[in-house]
Design a protein around this motif. Structure first.
Motif, PDB file in Angstrom:
ATOM      1  N   HIS A 170       0.827  -1.207   0.000  1.00 43.79           N
ATOM      2  CA  HIS A 170       0.000   0.000   0.000  1.00 43.79           C
ATOM      3  C   HIS A 170       0.861   1.257   0.000  1.00 43.79           C
ATOM      4  N   LEU A 171       1.957   1.229   0.741  1.00 43.19           N
ATOM      5  CA  LEU A 171       2.841   2.387   0.801  1.00 43.19           C
ATOM      6  C   LEU A 171       3.494   2.636  -0.552  1.00 43.19           C
ATOM      7  N   LEU A 172       3.932   1.592  -1.233  1.00 43.46           N
ATOM      8  CA  LEU A 172       4.550   1.743  -2.553  1.00 43.46           C
ATOM      9  C   LEU A 172       3.560   2.308  -3.561  1.00 43.46           C
ATOM     10  N   MET A 173       2.331   1.807  -3.552  1.00 44.41           N
ATOM     11  CA  MET A 173       1.312   2.323  -4.459  1.00 44.41           C
ATOM     12  C   MET A 173       0.993   3.783  -4.145  1.00 44.41           C
ATOM     13  N   SER A 174       0.980   4.154  -2.882  1.00 44.29           N
ATOM     14  CA  SER A 174       0.711   5.527  -2.492  1.00 44.29           C
ATOM     15  C   SER A 174       1.828   6.464  -2.930  1.00 44.29           C
ATOM     16  N   LEU A 175       3.070   6.030  -2.768  1.00 44.63           N
ATOM     17  CA  LEU A 175       4.201   6.863  -3.171  1.00 44.63           C
ATOM     18  C   LEU A 175       4.228   7.075  -4.688  1.00 44.63           C
ATOM     19  N   LEU A 176       3.935   6.029  -5.442  1.00 40.79           N
ATOM     20  CA  LEU A 176       3.933   6.162  -6.901  1.00 40.79           C
ATOM     21  C   LEU A 176       2.802   7.057  -7.385  1.00 40.79           C
ATOM     22  N   SER A 177       1.621   6.889  -6.808  1.00 42.29           N
ATOM     23  CA  SER A 177       0.480   7.678  -7.256  1.00 42.29           C
ATOM     24  C   SER A 177       0.623   9.154  -6.905  1.00 42.29           C
ATOM     25  N   SER A 178       1.383   9.477  -5.859  1.00 42.40           N
ATOM     26  CA  SER A 178       1.569  10.881  -5.469  1.00 42.40           C
ATOM     27  C   SER A 178       2.369  11.669  -6.503  1.00 42.40           C
ATOM     28  N   ASN A 179       3.097  10.975  -7.382  1.00 47.60           N
ATOM     29  CA  ASN A 179       3.893  11.632  -8.413  1.00 47.60           C
ATOM     30  C   ASN A 179       3.168  11.724  -9.750  1.00 47.60           C
ATOM     31  N   GLY A 180       1.921  11.285  -9.816  1.00 49.95           N
ATOM     32  CA  GLY A 180       1.203  11.271 -11.088  1.00 49.95           C
ATOM     33  C   GLY A 180       0.962  12.649 -11.663  1.00 49.95           C
ATOM     34  N   SER A 181       0.750  13.656 -10.813  1.00 51.40           N
ATOM     35  CA  SER A 181       0.463  15.013 -11.303  1.00 51.40           C
ATOM     36  C   SER A 181       1.667  15.670 -11.954  1.00 51.40           C
ATOM     37  N   MET A 182       2.864  15.160 -11.721  1.00 57.93           N
ATOM     38  CA  MET A 182       4.070  15.760 -12.277  1.00 57.93           C
ATOM     39  C   MET A 182       4.558  15.057 -13.526  1.00 57.93           C
ATOM     40  N   LEU A 183       3.841  14.048 -14.006  1.00 55.80           N
ATOM     41  CA  LEU A 183       4.271  13.266 -15.164  1.00 55.80           C
ATOM     42  C   LEU A 183       3.538  13.695 -16.413  1.00 55.80           C
ATOM     43  N   LEU A 185       1.795  12.669 -20.271  1.00 54.33           N
ATOM     44  CA  LEU A 185       0.744  11.721 -20.611  1.00 54.33           C
ATOM     45  C   LEU A 185       1.297  10.300 -20.719  1.00 54.33           C
ATOM     46  N   LYS A 186       2.474  10.168 -21.347  1.00 51.23           N
ATOM     47  CA  LYS A 186       3.090   8.844 -21.454  1.00 51.23           C
ATOM     48  C   LYS A 186       3.498   8.321 -20.068  1.00 51.23           C
ATOM     49  N   GLY A 187       4.002   9.225 -19.239  1.00 51.93           N
ATOM     50  CA  GLY A 187       4.381   8.816 -17.903  1.00 51.93           C
ATOM     51  C   GLY A 187       3.197   8.360 -17.073  1.00 51.93           C
ATOM     52  N   VAL A 188       2.069   9.072 -17.222  1.00 48.16           N
ATOM     53  CA  VAL A 188       0.859   8.679 -16.502  1.00 48.16           C
ATOM     54  C   VAL A 188       0.356   7.324 -16.984  1.00 48.16           C
ATOM     55  N   SER A 189       0.421   7.092 -18.307  1.00 49.83           N
ATOM     56  CA  SER A 189      -0.005   5.801 -18.859  1.00 49.83           C
ATOM     57  C   SER A 189       0.852   4.670 -18.313  1.00 49.83           C
ATOM     58  N   PHE A 190       2.165   4.906 -18.252  1.00 50.86           N
ATOM     59  CA  PHE A 190       3.061   3.893 -17.686  1.00 50.86           C
ATOM     60  C   PHE A 190       2.804   3.699 -16.199  1.00 50.86           C
ATOM     61  N   LEU A 191       2.511   4.804 -15.502  1.00 53.61           N
ATOM     62  CA  LEU A 191       2.225   4.715 -14.071  1.00 53.61           C
ATOM     63  C   LEU A 191       0.954   3.909 -13.816  1.00 53.61           C
ATOM     64  N   ILE A 192      -0.065   4.094 -14.651  1.00 50.69           N
ATOM     65  CA  ILE A 192      -1.304   3.317 -14.502  1.00 50.69           C
ATOM     66  C   ILE A 192      -1.027   1.832 -14.702  1.00 50.69           C
ATOM     67  N   PHE A 193      -0.181   1.515 -15.672  1.00 49.47           N
ATOM     68  CA  PHE A 193       0.180   0.108 -15.900  1.00 49.47           C
ATOM     69  C   PHE A 193       0.911  -0.469 -14.693  1.00 49.47           C
ATOM     70  N   ILE A 194       1.839   0.299 -14.135  1.00 50.87           N
ATOM     71  CA  ILE A 194       2.580  -0.156 -12.953  1.00 50.87           C
ATOM     72  C   ILE A 194       1.639  -0.338 -11.766  1.00 50.87           C
ATOM     73  N   GLN A 195       0.704   0.599 -11.603  1.00 48.90           N
ATOM     74  CA  GLN A 195      -0.240   0.502 -10.501  1.00 48.90           C
ATOM     75  C   GLN A 195      -1.153  -0.711 -10.650  1.00 48.90           C
ATOM     76  N   PHE A 196      -1.548  -1.002 -11.876  1.00 46.24           N
ATOM     77  CA  PHE A 196      -2.368  -2.197 -12.113  1.00 46.24           C
ATOM     78  C   PHE A 196      -1.581  -3.462 -11.791  1.00 46.24           C
ATOM     79  N   PHE A 197      -0.296  -3.477 -12.159  1.00 43.27           N
ATOM     80  CA  PHE A 197       0.554  -4.626 -11.834  1.00 43.27           C
ATOM     81  C   PHE A 197       0.713  -4.774 -10.326  1.00 43.27           C
ATOM     82  N   LEU A 198       0.922  -3.650  -9.631  1.00 40.12           N
ATOM     83  CA  LEU A 198       1.054  -3.701  -8.179  1.00 40.12           C
ATOM     84  C   LEU A 198      -0.252  -4.130  -7.507  1.00 40.12           C
TER      85      LEU A 198
END
Length: 225
Positions: A170-183, A185-198
């Motif tokens: 939960h902590l890892l998912m929270s830390l990754l999602s907190s950086n979504g606003s600074m990425l 469009l491609k970074g957000v898409s990759f972040l969503i994929f990582i979050q789905f994997f997590l």
């Protein structure tokens, strides 16, 4: 930033001054009527297969006909932990098993009850567990000290293992999602994929940790009989 990140594990956080975090521990009861009290469904058949498999494995570990009734207790632990682990994956639901108070509340009374029963009813058997077979005479005092320490910390290891594993994901998912606003469009898409994997990984961890807690509790129970 660290305070805001770890605040998701604070059981005293509230919504409109209503402390509703611990309500998540009772949400599993909502699934019981349609699953267990109505006509058999595919979900109920799946649960029965899981219960039968766990019941068979626990009976194999216990190896004592007088202890077979204890499988109901351990199946209850398994179901309770599994429900709470999965409910914590939903948004805005507090993960009670990520709090040491809940995991210790399950592990400590169980360990204390097993120890009291073992030392009162099977004193010689419990003493024999302190010294493994074929232990040299000079090493016996050290083995008694090591085995005693191992028995004492079992409740702590059971609870900390469950809590730490639920917090980590939960902590890892929270830390990754907190950086979504600074990425971008491609970074957000990759972040969503990582979050789905997590999230998929956390689903597996929820099952594994409930299984590990139950099986270890069964092994500890088999040693006192």
């Amino acid at each position: 930033m660290m305070n805001s990140t770890f605040s998701i594990f604070d059981p005293m956080s509230s919504v409109m001054n209503w402390n509703l975090n611990w309500v998540s521990t009772m949400l599993g009861l909502l699934f019981i009527p349609q699953t267990f009290w109505l006509a058999p469904s595919r979900l109920m058949i799946l649960w029965m297969k899981i219960f039968n498999t766990m019941h068979f494995e626990m009976n194999t570990l216990l190896e004592n006909k007088k202890s077979k009734g204890m499988t109901l207790l351990f199946l209850t632990f398994f179901l309770y932990i599994l429900f709470n682990n999965f409910l914590g994956l939903f948004p805005f639901i507090f993960t009670s098993t990520s709090h040491l108070g809940i995991s210790m509340m399950m592990a400590l009374p169980l360990w204390l009850g097993l120890m009291l029963y073992g030392w009162i009813k099977n004193t010689n058997h419990m003493f024999s567990h302190l010294i493994p077979q074929s232990t040299p005479f000079l090493l016996m005092p050290f083995m008694v000290l090591i085995e005693t320490t191992s028995n004492i910390i079992r409740s702590v290891t059971l609870s900390v293992r469950l809590t730490a594993n639920m917090i980590a994901g939960h902590l890892l998912m929270s830390l990754l999602s907190s950086n979504g606003s600074m990425l971008s469009l491609k970074g957000v898409s990759f972040l969503i994929f990582i979050q789905f994997f997590l999230l998929t990984l956390e689903s597996a961890v929820a099952i594994i940790q409930s299984y590990v807690f139950t099986i270890l509790s069964t092994l500890y129970s088999s040693e006192v009989n």
